[in-house]
Design an enzyme around this catalytic site. Structure first.
Site, mmCIF file in Angstrom:
data_model
loop_
_atom_site.group_PDB
_atom_site.id
_atom_site.type_symbol
_atom_site.label_atom_id
_atom_site.label_comp_id
_atom_site.label_asym_id
_atom_site.label_seq_id
_atom_site.Cartn_x
_atom_site.Cartn_y
_atom_site.Cartn_z
ATOM 1 N N ALA A 178 0.835 -1.207 0.000
ATOM 2 C CA ALA A 178 0.000 0.000 0.000
ATOM 3 C C ALA A 178 0.865 1.250 0.000
ATOM 4 C CB ALA A 178 -0.932 -0.006 1.206
ATOM 5 N N TYR A 179 1.876 1.255 0.845
ATOM 6 C CA TYR A 179 2.781 2.403 0.911
ATOM 7 C C TYR A 179 3.480 2.609 -0.426
ATOM 8 C CZ TYR A 179 6.415 5.542 2.674
ATOM 9 O OH TYR A 179 7.246 6.618 2.866
#
Length: 250
Positions: A156-157
């Protein structure tokens, strides 16, 4: 502060997200010390009040950058308080879960994208009109080398920061020739409060990827941000600036 930077931000007005600590706070301190005015945005009002007093900001405003209505209201208020906005530094961000994709919590994924990517969009969307009205602006969006290379167990990051890079390239091209530059910082890991969101195993992995063999410093990143936020950055837009200790070279 080096004497050559005295007054570099004289008359300039900045909004800094994630401004209560870490990189955002360090950039705010530099801008104020070099003659500018700053409004800080972050989640915690008590922490913001302390940071604003420490760096000499005009005020600290508690808001969630993932809420477009809060961002719109805060942007209008900052424009009124400062009498315009010349600089936006979007440094608010979270890491999310540290886990493989097939185990990644959906709520964590959505929260990371909402803050790290959508939040940058909302802030730029609301503040760019003030810059266009004034015929001048500097936008610095904080991305990451993870957006270029991807970090395992940080999907996600990595995806959110890749989005920030692509978004900034698009925005910079839109604004080229209008007096507004939009660039992004792509640091490798540096010591900041975001480490509190990671397990030690992930921190060790990030260090192992840096050829210089050390983490970056907040001040090293603040120095690069302040260049991008200044009039000195006059012929570069839609670009990425690495502070990665040799990790990325593109």
């Amino acid at each position: 502060m080096s004497p050559r930077y005295e007054g570099r931000f004289a008359g300039r007005r900045a909004v800094i997200t994630g401004g209560a600590s870490g990189l955002g706070k360090a950039v705010a301190a530099r801008i104020v010390a070099e003659g500018g005015k700053v409004v800080l945005w972050d989640l915690d009002q008590a922490q913001l009040d302390l940071a604003a007093a420490e760096v000499g900001a005009e005020r600290g405003v508690a808001l969630d950058v993932s809420d477009p209505l809060q961002v719109a209201a805060a942007a209008a208020a900052a424009n009124a308080v400062l009498g315009g906005v010349d600089i936006l530094v979007a440094s608010a961000g979270i890491t999310g879960a540290t886990t493989p994709v097939h185990q990644f919590p959906i709520d964590s994924w959505k929260r990371v994208i909402d803050i790290n990517l959508n939040g940058v969009f909302y802030c730029c969307r609301e503040i760019v009109p003030f810059m266009l009205e004034g015929g001048y602006g500097r936008i610095v969006n904080v991305a990451s080398v993870a957006g270029k290379e991807g970090n395992p167990n940080a999907s996600a990051y990595s995806a959110s920061k890749a989005g920030v890079i692509g978004f900034t390239k698009s925005l910079g091209k839109e604004l080229a020739g209008k007096g507004v530059m939009a660039n992004c910082l792509t640091p490798a890991a540096f010591e900041s409060p975001i480490f509190d969101q990671m397990p030690q195993s992930q921190i060790d992995y990030l260090l192992s990827k840096i050829p210089m063999g050390r983490f970056g410093l907040i001040e090293e990143n603040a120095t690069m941000v302040c260049f991008m936020a200044s009039e000195e950055c006059s012929f570069t837009t839609a670009a990425t600036f690495d502070t990665s200790g040799g990790r990325t070279t593109f």
